[in-house]
Design an enzyme around this catalytic site. Structure first.
Site, PDB file in Angstrom:
ATOM      1  N   ASP A  10      95.334  77.251  86.390  1.00  0.00           N
ATOM      2  CA  ASP A  10      94.637  78.515  86.114  1.00  0.00           C
ATOM      3  C   ASP A  10      93.508  78.200  85.145  1.00  0.00           C
ATOM      4  OD1 ASP A  10      94.143  81.342  85.868  1.00  0.00           O
ATOM      5  OD2 ASP A  10      95.209  81.326  83.958  1.00  0.00           O
ATOM      6  N   SER A  11      92.633  79.171  84.938  1.00  0.00           N
ATOM      7  CA  SER A  11      91.575  79.019  83.941  1.00  0.00           C
ATOM      8  C   SER A  11      92.165  78.886  82.536  1.00  0.00           C
ATOM      9  CB  SER A  11      90.676  80.248  83.978  1.00  0.00           C
ATOM     10  OG  SER A  11      91.457  81.409  83.755  1.00  0.00           O
ATOM     11  N   CYS A  73      95.217  81.495  89.899  1.00  0.00           N
ATOM     12  CA  CYS A  73      94.098  82.219  89.290  1.00  0.00           C
ATOM     13  C   CYS A  73      93.379  82.922  90.436  1.00  0.00           C
ATOM     14  CB  CYS A  73      93.176  81.207  88.616  1.00  0.00           C
ATOM     15  SG  CYS A  73      91.624  81.895  88.041  1.00  0.00           S
ATOM     16  N   GLU A 153      95.303  88.569  76.399  1.00  0.00           N
ATOM     17  CA  GLU A 153      95.434  87.301  75.673  1.00  0.00           C
ATOM     18  C   GLU A 153      95.538  87.515  74.170  1.00  0.00           C
ATOM     19  OE1 GLU A 153      92.455  84.285  76.759  1.00  0.00           O
ATOM     20  OE2 GLU A 153      93.413  84.509  78.716  1.00  0.00           O
ATOM     21  N   CYS A 185      94.691  89.765  89.176  1.00  0.00           N
ATOM     22  CA  CYS A 185      94.414  88.823  88.097  1.00  0.00           C
ATOM     23  C   CYS A 185      95.781  88.401  87.568  1.00  0.00           C
ATOM     24  CB  CYS A 185      93.605  89.491  86.994  1.00  0.00           C
ATOM     25  SG  CYS A 185      93.374  88.439  85.541  1.00  0.00           S
ATOM     26  N   HIS A 187      96.768  87.635  84.782  1.00  0.00           N
ATOM     27  CA  HIS A 187      97.148  88.171  83.468  1.00  0.00           C
ATOM     28  C   HIS A 187      97.877  89.522  83.588  1.00  0.00           C
ATOM     29  CE1 HIS A 187      94.214  85.321  81.933  1.00  0.00           C
ATOM     30  NE2 HIS A 187      94.451  85.682  80.685  1.00  0.00           N
TER      31      HIS A 187
HETATM   32  N1  DGL Z   1      93.611  84.299  85.263  1.00  0.00           N
HETATM   33  C1  DGL Z   1      92.283  84.621  85.752  1.00  0.00           C
HETATM   34  C2  DGL Z   1      92.366  85.292  87.129  1.00  0.00           C
HETATM   35  O1  DGL Z   1      93.419  85.467  87.681  1.00  0.00           O
HETATM   36  C3  DGL Z   1      91.563  85.587  84.839  1.00  0.00           C
HETATM   37  C4  DGL Z   1      91.043  85.024  83.566  1.00  0.00           C
HETATM   38  C5  DGL Z   1      89.666  84.422  83.680  1.00  0.00           C
HETATM   39  O2  DGL Z   1      88.665  85.123  83.879  1.00  0.00           O
HETATM   40  O3  DGL Z   1      89.595  83.210  83.508  1.00  0.00           O
HETATM   41  O4  DGL Z   1      91.364  85.656  87.672  1.00  0.00           O
END
Ligand code: DGL
Length: 266
Positions: A10-11, A73, A153, A185, A187
């Site tokens: 993931d990012s 992600c 976060e 997303c 998150h």
């Molecule tokens: N976890 C990323 C996603 O699912 C979101 C966070 C980011 O923008 O890096 O898109």
């Protein structure tokens, strides 16, 4: 090969919600997780940057002999899935979008589906295209909600500030009359309850972490790739370590984990 790890990236730390669901569903599977904390947020980056980052992380996970790659992600799944597949050969690659589209196809017909996610995910239009390609009767309404990932976060969950931000986004006329909402997303599972409360539990808020874990479980079964050991190892790597990432990571994975910083070759 069966006992090799599943590589997940993931990012940053959001993908740990997917890693957590995979661990719950498949406790015998070892996991190597990579969070690209040096380059986050991906949601604000260009497609080519997200593709380059995803490519070097995938190369690293392949070097670790991972038996499957999970792009945990939505932003990277939206714009880099094809690029990643080009370099993985026979190693299966899973994105977080197809399992959800699959779920929607099976469970909704003639639905009014809302989608919220980062700018990169929403601008790619990929959910909408894939859902409508399968069923022209679905109506899809997408909204970028870029403040939600940093808010989560920072640990703003079930608080006045998170309720205000969530409310502000969800009352947008684009999402009027929806009967289902995709949390696009990784998150967002952490604010699923608050979103459900906003709608008084009157709409179907789609929990992608469980859907993705179930999908991967079934695919590994059909590929005969499930681990045969009862012992699972977990490694969590990041491209930039801070104690605050580690604290948030524990909250996302719901366990006391340690993050290890490594530098990937470009
Ligand atoms: N976890 C990323 C996603 O699912 C979101 C966070 C980011 O923008 O890096 O898109």
């Amino acid at each position: 090969m069966k006992n090799a790890s599943i590589g997940i990236f993931d990012s940053g730390i959001g993908g740990l919600t997917i890693a957590h669901s995979i661990k719950e569903k498949m406790p015998n599977e070892s996991i190597i997780y990579f969070g690209d904390t040096k380059h986050l947020p991906y949601g604000e980056k260009s497609n080519s940057a997200i593709q380059d980052f995803s490519e070097s992380i995938t190369k690293f996970l392949l070097q670790q002999n991972c038996k499957a790659i999970v792009i945990a992600c939505n932003s990277a799944s939206s714009v880099a899935y094809k690029k990643v597949k080009e370099i993985t050969g026979s190693v299966p690659v899973f994105n977080v979008i197809d399992p959800v589209v699959n779920y929607v196809n099976k469970n909704c017909n003639n639905c009014n589906i809302g989608i919220i996610g980062t700018k990169a995910t929403i601008q790619s239009n990929i959910y909408s295209e894939k859902i409508i390609e399968n069923n022209k009767n679905q109506k899809v309404h997408s909204l970028a909600t870029p403040l939600l990932a940093p808010m989560i976060e920072e640990g703003f969950i079930n608080e006045e500030i998170s309720r205000t931000i969530i409310q502000n986004y969800l009352k947008n006329p684009i999402l009027e009359n929806i009967d289902s909402l995709i949390l696009a997303c990784t998150h967002y599972p952490l604010i699923q309850e608050e979103i459900q409360q906003y709608y008084n539990n009157n709409i179907n808020v789609i929990d992608s972490a469980n859907i993705v874990a179930n999908y991967i479980n079934e695919k590994l079964e059909s590929l005969n790739l499930h681990s045969e050991t009862k012992h699972a190892d977990y490694h969590f790597y990041v491209s930039n370590y801070t104690s605050s990432f580690e604290k948030s990571a524990q909250f996302f994975f719901q366990e006391n984990i340690k993050l290890e910083e490594i530098t990937l070759p470009q």
